[in-house]
Write a protein that holds these residues in place. Structure first.
Motif, mmCIF file in Angstrom:
data_model
loop_
_atom_site.group_PDB
_atom_site.id
_atom_site.type_symbol
_atom_site.label_atom_id
_atom_site.label_comp_id
_atom_site.label_asym_id
_atom_site.label_seq_id
_atom_site.Cartn_x
_atom_site.Cartn_y
_atom_site.Cartn_z
ATOM 1 N N GLN A 33 -5.566 -11.268 8.368
ATOM 2 C CA GLN A 33 -4.246 -10.857 7.851
ATOM 3 C C GLN A 33 -3.907 -9.530 8.235
ATOM 4 O OE1 GLN A 33 -4.751 -13.060 3.620
ATOM 5 N NE2 GLN A 33 -2.759 -12.199 3.985
ATOM 6 N N GLN A 42 0.896 -0.823 -2.813
ATOM 7 C CA GLN A 42 0.859 -2.223 -2.801
ATOM 8 C C GLN A 42 0.746 -2.611 -1.337
ATOM 9 O OE1 GLN A 42 3.817 -4.313 -4.793
ATOM 10 N NE2 GLN A 42 2.930 -6.306 -4.522
ATOM 11 N N LEU A 43 -0.074 -3.828 -1.148
ATOM 12 C CA LEU A 43 -0.263 -4.467 0.138
ATOM 13 C C LEU A 43 0.664 -5.415 0.233
ATOM 14 C CD1 LEU A 43 -4.337 -4.352 0.474
ATOM 15 C CD2 LEU A 43 -2.736 -2.953 1.618
ATOM 16 N N GLN A 98 -10.150 0.253 8.449
ATOM 17 C CA GLN A 98 -9.883 1.581 8.117
ATOM 18 C C GLN A 98 -8.386 1.958 7.998
ATOM 19 O OE1 GLN A 98 -11.891 3.665 6.118
ATOM 20 N NE2 GLN A 98 -13.160 1.722 6.265
ATOM 21 N N TYR B 35 -10.254 -6.015 -5.462
ATOM 22 C CA TYR B 35 -10.842 -5.002 -4.239
ATOM 23 C C TYR B 35 -10.724 -3.554 -4.917
ATOM 24 C CZ TYR B 35 -10.452 -8.935 -1.068
ATOM 25 O OH TYR B 35 -10.753 -10.028 -0.260
ATOM 26 N N GLN B 37 -10.054 0.292 -3.956
ATOM 27 C CA GLN B 37 -9.651 1.460 -2.589
ATOM 28 C C GLN B 37 -9.848 2.567 -3.263
ATOM 29 O OE1 GLN B 37 -5.534 1.217 -1.215
ATOM 30 N NE2 GLN B 37 -6.154 1.713 0.771
ATOM 31 N N GLY B 42 -12.445 3.464 1.515
ATOM 32 C CA GLY B 42 -11.379 2.465 2.073
ATOM 33 C C GLY B 42 -11.462 1.163 0.955
ATOM 34 N N LEU B 43 -10.964 0.049 1.475
ATOM 35 C CA LEU B 43 -10.853 -1.107 0.634
ATOM 36 C C LEU B 43 -12.117 -1.993 0.865
ATOM 37 C CD1 LEU B 43 -7.162 -1.764 1.683
ATOM 38 C CD2 LEU B 43 -7.914 -2.381 -0.638
ATOM 39 N N PHE B 45 -14.392 -5.267 -1.323
ATOM 40 C CA PHE B 45 -14.376 -6.373 -2.102
ATOM 41 C C PHE B 45 -15.188 -6.295 -3.206
ATOM 42 C CE2 PHE B 45 -14.009 -10.611 -2.892
ATOM 43 C CZ PHE B 45 -15.255 -11.241 -3.262
ATOM 44 N N LEU B 88 -8.103 3.098 -6.863
ATOM 45 C CA LEU B 88 -6.997 1.958 -7.097
ATOM 46 C C LEU B 88 -7.499 0.603 -6.849
ATOM 47 C CD1 LEU B 88 -3.605 1.340 -6.931
ATOM 48 C CD2 LEU B 88 -3.955 1.114 -4.359
ATOM 49 N N LEU B 90 -6.992 -3.398 -6.719
ATOM 50 C CA LEU B 90 -5.947 -4.280 -6.440
ATOM 51 C C LEU B 90 -6.455 -5.813 -6.339
ATOM 52 C CD1 LEU B 90 -5.107 -2.494 -2.839
ATOM 53 C CD2 LEU B 90 -3.510 -2.828 -4.701
ATOM 54 N N GLN B 103 -3.583 -14.123 1.510
ATOM 55 C CA GLN B 103 -3.747 -13.590 0.314
ATOM 56 C C GLN B 103 -2.588 -12.637 -0.235
ATOM 57 O OE1 GLN B 103 -7.240 -14.162 -1.656
ATOM 58 N NE2 GLN B 103 -6.672 -15.725 -0.487
ATOM 59 N N TYR B 104 -2.226 -12.716 -1.459
ATOM 60 C CA TYR B 104 -1.031 -11.822 -1.895
ATOM 61 C C TYR B 104 -1.675 -10.889 -2.738
ATOM 62 C CZ TYR B 104 1.501 -15.706 0.240
ATOM 63 O OH TYR B 104 2.145 -16.583 1.062
ATOM 64 N N PHE B 105 -1.173 -9.788 -2.679
ATOM 65 C CA PHE B 105 -1.619 -8.447 -3.503
ATOM 66 C C PHE B 105 -0.694 -8.046 -4.604
ATOM 67 C CE2 PHE B 105 -5.737 -7.227 -1.919
ATOM 68 C CZ PHE B 105 -6.022 -7.962 -0.942
ATOM 69 N N GLY B 106 -1.311 -7.792 -5.854
ATOM 70 C CA GLY B 106 -0.382 -7.218 -6.795
ATOM 71 C C GLY B 106 -0.179 -5.674 -6.542
ATOM 72 N N PRO B 107 0.393 -4.899 -7.452
ATOM 73 C CA PRO B 107 0.806 -3.852 -7.159
ATOM 74 C C PRO B 107 -0.340 -2.640 -7.218
ATOM 75 C CG PRO B 107 1.702 -4.388 -9.100
ATOM 76 C CD PRO B 107 1.192 -5.384 -8.488
ATOM 77 N N ARG B 110 -4.183 1.965 -11.043
ATOM 78 C CA ARG B 110 -4.655 3.332 -10.416
ATOM 79 C C ARG B 110 -5.471 3.841 -11.595
ATOM 80 N NH1 ARG B 110 -3.897 6.004 -5.939
ATOM 81 N NH2 ARG B 110 -2.077 4.664 -5.226
#
Lengths: 106, 114
Positions: A33, A42-43, A98, B35, B37, B42-43, B45, B88, B90, B103-107, B110
């Motif tokens: 994705q 937000q992603l 990244q 996840y 961040q 970085g991000l 899992f 953050l 997520l 995959q749909y992410f929420g806001p 933080r």
């Protein structure tokens, strides 16, 4: 585990320019994705593209799964395209690159 | 269809406290992934739940735990907070197990640890 590399890390362009973002990954995956992260964190999902080519307006993406890379094309860039673009790949979970920080100047 | 929601959006805690974050997936989705961040890592899992079962777990200490309820809502708990837990957080929802679909992410939530 799967390694994901995105290039370039930073890209600065003028409004109206075209850009190509690249994502290389190290293993076979069944999910790939592209996301745009907005200023609030937000992603936003751009494409689900484990293989093939898709287009959505000024954006398009191509994944060549056999060669383990994906490309995101942005045409006629606008200032609102600025932000960080992430590629994420996976089989049982998403592994993120990244990111590429894109800055579009007016 | 309503998107993924996360509460609270912002949280400030002190070291040693614990925190619970909540995620409500898109209606009909049974997979919820979490996840973290941070600027340095970085991000990354954390874990995935599907139909109330943890299916996959990332490389995080046992202070990070989660659960999923019968309505697919998920909570994530972090105990004995450390400064490095500032991040953050997520969550993402999907309809298939293992995160193999879109995959749909929420806001995000933080979290700041002082």
């Amino acid at each position: 585990g799967i390694q994901v590399e995105q290039s370039p890390p930073d890209l600065i362009l003028q409004e109206g320019a075209n850009s190509t973002l690249r994502c290389n990954f190290s293993d076979s995956v069944n999910n790939l994705q592209w996301f745009h992260q907005n200023p609030w964190g937000q992603l936003i999902n751009l494409f689900y593209i484990p293989s093939g080519t898709k287009q959505n307006g000024r954006l398009s993406a191509t994944t060549v799964a056999t060669e383990r890379y994906s490309l995101l094309y942005i045409s006629s860039s606008q200032t609102t395209d600025s932000g960080v673009y992430f590629c994420a790949v996976g089989a049982q979970k998403l592994v993120f690159g990244q990111g590429t920080r894109l800055t579009i100047n007016p | 269809k309503a998107g993924v929601t996360q509460t609270p959006r912002y949280l400030i805690k002190t070291r040693g406290q614990q925190v619970t974050l909540s995620c409500s997936p898109i209606s009909g989705h049974r997979s919820v992934s979490w996840y973290q961040q941070t600027p340095g890592q970085g991000l990354q899992f954390l874990f995935e739940y599907f139909s109330e079962t943890q299916r996959n777990k990332g490389n995080f200490p046992g202070r990070f735990s989660g659960r999923q309820f019968s309505n697919s809502r998920s909570e994530m708990n972090v105990s004995t907070l450390e400064l490095g837990d500032s991040a953050l957080y997520l969550c993402a929802s999907g309809s298939l197990a293992g995160g193999t679909d879109t995959q749909y992410f929420g806001p995000g939530t933080r979290l700041t640890v002082l």
